[in-house]
Design an enzyme around this catalytic site. Structure first.
Site, mmCIF file in Angstrom:
data_model
loop_
_atom_site.group_PDB
_atom_site.id
_atom_site.type_symbol
_atom_site.label_atom_id
_atom_site.label_comp_id
_atom_site.label_asym_id
_atom_site.label_seq_id
_atom_site.Cartn_x
_atom_site.Cartn_y
_atom_site.Cartn_z
ATOM 1 N N TYR A 88 43.065 35.989 45.195
ATOM 2 C CA TYR A 88 43.680 35.785 44.038
ATOM 3 C C TYR A 88 44.545 37.314 43.142
ATOM 4 C CZ TYR A 88 40.087 35.537 40.815
ATOM 5 O OH TYR A 88 38.917 35.600 39.714
ATOM 6 N N SER A 89 44.758 38.258 42.950
ATOM 7 C CA SER A 89 45.130 38.816 42.765
ATOM 8 C C SER A 89 45.289 39.569 42.759
ATOM 9 C CB SER A 89 43.772 39.312 42.058
ATOM 10 O OG SER A 89 42.344 40.406 41.843
ATOM 11 N N LYS A 121 43.925 44.290 36.575
ATOM 12 C CA LYS A 121 43.488 43.004 37.839
ATOM 13 C C LYS A 121 44.755 41.805 37.779
ATOM 14 C CE LYS A 121 40.143 39.833 39.814
ATOM 15 N NZ LYS A 121 39.093 39.816 40.419
ATOM 16 N N ASP A 141 28.707 35.968 43.752
ATOM 17 C CA ASP A 141 29.935 37.582 45.660
ATOM 18 C C ASP A 141 28.881 38.286 45.944
ATOM 19 O OD1 ASP A 141 31.406 37.128 47.630
ATOM 20 O OD2 ASP A 141 33.089 36.967 46.105
ATOM 21 N N GLN A 183 43.626 44.120 46.834
ATOM 22 C CA GLN A 183 44.558 43.293 47.098
ATOM 23 C C GLN A 183 43.472 42.223 46.786
ATOM 24 O OE1 GLN A 183 48.408 41.891 46.850
ATOM 25 N NE2 GLN A 183 46.371 40.340 46.192
HETATM 26 N N1 LIG Z 1 38.103 48.752 37.989
HETATM 27 C C1 LIG Z 1 38.438 48.606 39.832
HETATM 28 N N2 LIG Z 1 38.665 49.769 40.072
HETATM 29 C C2 LIG Z 1 39.238 50.017 40.731
HETATM 30 N N3 LIG Z 1 39.577 49.621 42.311
HETATM 31 C C3 LIG Z 1 39.476 47.757 41.572
HETATM 32 C C4 LIG Z 1 38.803 48.092 39.913
HETATM 33 N N4 LIG Z 1 38.659 46.512 39.896
HETATM 34 C C5 LIG Z 1 38.831 46.102 41.773
HETATM 35 N N5 LIG Z 1 38.966 46.976 41.985
HETATM 36 C C6 LIG Z 1 39.479 46.559 43.723
HETATM 37 O O1 LIG Z 1 40.597 45.440 44.171
HETATM 38 C C7 LIG Z 1 39.521 45.333 44.898
HETATM 39 C C8 LIG Z 1 40.406 43.678 44.625
HETATM 40 O O2 LIG Z 1 39.647 42.868 43.150
HETATM 41 P P1 LIG Z 1 38.841 41.810 43.144
HETATM 42 O O3 LIG Z 1 37.112 41.904 44.203
HETATM 43 O O4 LIG Z 1 38.264 41.930 41.612
HETATM 44 O O5 LIG Z 1 39.567 40.870 42.984
HETATM 45 P P2 LIG Z 1 39.467 39.502 43.940
HETATM 46 O O6 LIG Z 1 40.578 38.538 43.817
HETATM 47 O O7 LIG Z 1 38.770 38.511 43.354
HETATM 48 O O8 LIG Z 1 39.264 39.784 44.959
HETATM 49 P P3 LIG Z 1 38.247 39.157 47.008
HETATM 50 O O9 LIG Z 1 39.053 38.151 47.447
HETATM 51 O O10 LIG Z 1 38.253 40.670 47.415
HETATM 52 O O11 LIG Z 1 37.114 38.561 45.911
HETATM 53 C C9 LIG Z 1 38.696 45.433 44.985
HETATM 54 O O12 LIG Z 1 37.665 44.953 46.003
HETATM 55 C C10 LIG Z 1 38.937 46.531 44.197
HETATM 56 O O13 LIG Z 1 39.279 47.612 45.727
#
Ligand SMILES: Nc1ncnc2c1ncn2[C@@H]1O[C@H](COP(=O)(O)OP(=O)(O)OP(=O)(O)O)[C@@H](O)[C@H]1O
Length: 668
Positions: free
Chosen positions: A141-142, A159, A254, A138
């Site tokens: 934003y996603s 995602k 980041d 989680q």
């Molecule tokens: N390709 C992947 N395979 C497995 N898990 C993933 C992958 N991409 C993302 N995740 C999981 O989903 C989480 C959230 O993804 P991501 O960091 O891209 O989203 P975000 O909304 O930008 O998050 P944050 O608020 O942490 O920066 C990651 O911390 C990871 O645990």
């Protein structure tokens, strides 16, 4: 190192083929039938959305100014820059014809408009060609789901990025992320395999290769210990991935353990380009460079120049974060777990020394007048990390240069003695194969616990904190950015509830086949390099996970983190002065919920949800700079008075006194 084995990725089919195929066989019945009434209707809407979206991806300047004219200025600037060492990318605007072809291929027109370059050559994937499995992450934003690609039988990560009501800011950020992702192509950079667009255009799925672990999760797993050769292996991959980004003119902005994903074979890929931006190198003096926002990089990994308000920085911000990770991998704990921007800067100065007089003069940093110490701080990196192998220490010294120019480049780091001396970096495939999903389970359990406690998602936590904490106004050049981010976050809060809904089986309507959540456990021991903690477990490692990205992440500009003093397990590489006690600047911003929480924080054990603590920004959105400064001054004076009173009644360690002195000496 042999760690660059690229996984076969299934990219979307070639758009030319696709559009021809569509033209040949399915045009009349296709969603892409632009003659169809449904599509025609959306074309009309889309055109107005295009206008609203400005058709272009955001620069940081746009983050601050959010205007179309800014974008256009950026376009002109970018397209005229030549001869770049860093091969600055051109903001290619696709032609109407190309955009038309993309729409024919099934892309929503708004997407073709904002990210035409990123989808060029692709056709959209359909949701029903994936079997959605459990939620694995989680983000702010996603939401990220594990899924099976039914066409290839490959396990992927989806995602889901939501943008409420086509909010232009959210759409721009999403567009920037996918444009950047498509510019990058390296075994150590997470590859965007495809995109799924939803009918409602309110969300989109980014398809990635599925990764079993992330570095911080793995490091915090009980029984998992890293050897020196293993640390070299991960660092080498990180630096190679970053080298690629920087060569393509992309700053990640980041870099932190939870954004470094690992597959089963220990191949590391840099993920989460949500804060990434383009960079045009130092040689572009002839053109005025667009300012970059300083409000990026998760606090513990944020370099001093950003904390000091720099808007003219480069690849060295990622190098600083990499240096923090390198030292952390050896130390077994975050090296500078600041809770506020002030505390972060103070920790940096104490460890890395304060910048030289010349630096203060030439850099003209916006926060320099406030934060320049009256007396310079001595650097003590060597003493602090004296237990590190000398080649590792030498690299830490370079990467943690307090003045950015001293940090070199990724290429130089890769050529450093650290990688040239024994033990050499392990081959990723020779490293232990860790049981899948351990850290994901932990993360999901934590999320579940939060939900049960009624705190809901991360956004909600931040919201809660924003009410509790006392945000201290301070000078900042990006007030408008913050306002725009706040606005965006209001959308994100909506997104939260929407993403909660997505767990609802009704979301099947999106066309996914849903598989119930499964769990898996297991351990795989390995000798942790130099860490003397008896169990081999480093609870502090887990703390990495709690540290959130700053910009466009936690609501109301609140960086969430787990309390720094949790990092006090005995470590062979413990830093010389590991007294991360609360300082008054922290108490200025945050009041611990209760003494229990405080106690747990210090112990560093127990359920993470109980140990959550928060830091507020020094900067509040909007408002007049003078007023902000005055208000800041008032807050600081009040805090100094309070700290003096507290000092008489409580035991304080050096750290507290130093921070107090640091702040008091700087007129606060
Ligand atoms: N390709 C992947 N395979 C497995 N898990 C993933 C992958 N991409 C993302 N995740 C999981 O989903 C989480 C959230 O993804 P991501 O960091 O891209 O989203 P975000 O909304 O930008 O998050 P944050 O608020 O942490 O920066 C990651 O911390 C990871 O645990």
């Amino acid at each position: 190192m042999g760690c660059n084995c690229s996984k076969g990725t299934r990219s979307n089919a070639n758009i030319d083929k696709a559009s021809k195929k569509k033209k040949k066989k399915s045009l009349p019945s296709s969603k892409a039938n632009i003659g169809g009434s449904e599509e025609r209707a959306s074309f009309i809407n889309i055109n107005s959305k295009e206008a609203a979206l400005g058709l272009l991806i955001p620069s940081d300047d746009a983050e601050t100014k959010s205007s179309r004219s800014v974008f256009q200025r950026q376009l002109t600037t970018e397209t005229t820059k030549v001869g770049a060492l860093l091969q600055p990318p051109k903001m290619t605007r696709i032609s109407n014809g190309e955009r038309g072809a993309q729409v024919v291929a099934g892309w929503p027109s708004w997407l073709a408009s904002v990210a035409g370059e990123a989808i060029n050559g692709w056709i959209p994937r359909k949701a029903d060609s994936f079997e959605r499995m459990e939620k694995i992450g989680q983000g702010t934003y996603s939401s990220v789901y594990k899924a099976r690609d039914l066409e290839t039988n490959q396990i992927v990560a989806l995602k889901k990025v939501r943008f409420a009501n086509m909010d232009p800011e959210s759409v721009r950020f999403m567009a920037r992320e996918i444009i950047i992702l498509r510019r990058l192509d390296h075994p150590n950079v997470m590859k965007l395999q495809g995109l799924i667009t939803s009918k409602a255009s309110g969300s989109m799925y980014l398809v990635f290769e599925y990764m079993e672990h992330d570095l911080s999760g793995l490091a915090s797993t009980p029984g998992v210990n890293f050897s020196e050769a293993q640390i070299k292996c991960y660092m080498k991959q990180l630096l190679r991935g970053l080298e690629h980004c920087h060569t393509r003119g992309v700053l990640h902005r980041d870099i932190k353990g939870s954004n470094l994903l690992l597959d089963r074979d220990n191949n590391l890929k840099i993920a989460d380009f949500g804060l990434a931006n383009f960079y045009y190198g130092d040689h572009h003096h002839q053109k005025k460079k667009e300012p970059l926002t300083s409000r990026v990089v998760t606090l513990w990994y944020r370099p001093p120049e950003l904390l000091l308000g720099s808007t003219d920085y480069g690849v060295t911000v990622d190098l600083w974060s990499s240096g923090c990770i390198l030292a952390e991998l050896f130390s077994g704990k975050p090296i500078m777990p600041g809770r506020t921007e002030v505390e972060q800067l103070h920790k940096i100065f104490k460890l890395c020394g304060s910048p030289s007089e010349e630096y203060w003069k030439r850099s003209k940093l916006s926060h320099a007048t406030v934060f320049k110490p009256q007396k310079p701080y001595e650097r003590c990196v060597a003493e602090t990390f004296k237990s590190l192998p000398s080649s590792a220490l030498a690299l830490v010294e370079v990467l943690l240069a307090v003045e950015p120019e001293g940090r070199g480049t990724t290429t130089l780091a890769l050529q450093s003695e650290f990688f040239a001396t024994k033990p050499f970096a392990s081959d990723p495939s020779s490293l232990p194969k860790y049981q899948p999903k351990k850290e994901t389970d932990v993360k999901l359990r934590e999320e579940e616990a939060r939900r049960k406690k009624g705190t809901g998602s991360k956004q909600n936590e931040s919201k809660q904190v924003s009410r509790k904490s006392k945000a201290v106004p301070a000078p900042d050049a990006n007030a408008e950015l913050l306002t725009s981010i706040q606005k965006k976050r209001q959308g994100q809060n909506n997104q939260t509830s929407m993403s909660e809904k997505f767990n609802n089986p009704n979301e099947d309507a999106a066309g996914f086949l849903i598989e119930p959540l499964k769990s898996g456990t297991g351990q795989n021991g390995y000798t942790r390099y130099g860490v003397s903690s008896g169990s081999g477990r480093s609870p502090a490692r887990k703390e990495l996970r709690g540290q959130r990205s700053f910009v466009q992440r936690g609501a109301a500009q609140l960086a969430k983190f787990s309390n720094s003093v949790a990092a006090r397990d005995a470590s062979h590489f413990a830093i010389a002065n590991p007294s991360w006690l609360e300082d008054w600047s922290q108490r200025l911003l945050v009041k611990p919920k209760d003494s229990t929480e405080h106690k747990e924080s210090k112990l560093g054990h127990g359920d993470k949800t109980e140990r959550m603590n928060y830091s507020g920004p020094l900067v509040s959105a909007g408002g007049n700079l003078d007023e902000m400064l005055k208000e800041h001054e008032r807050q600081i004076q009040a805090a100094v008075r309070k700290a003096r009173v507290d000092k008489k009644t409580t035991n304080r360690d050096d750290d507290h006194g130093q921070t107090q002195a640091f702040l008091a000496a700087n007129g606060r």
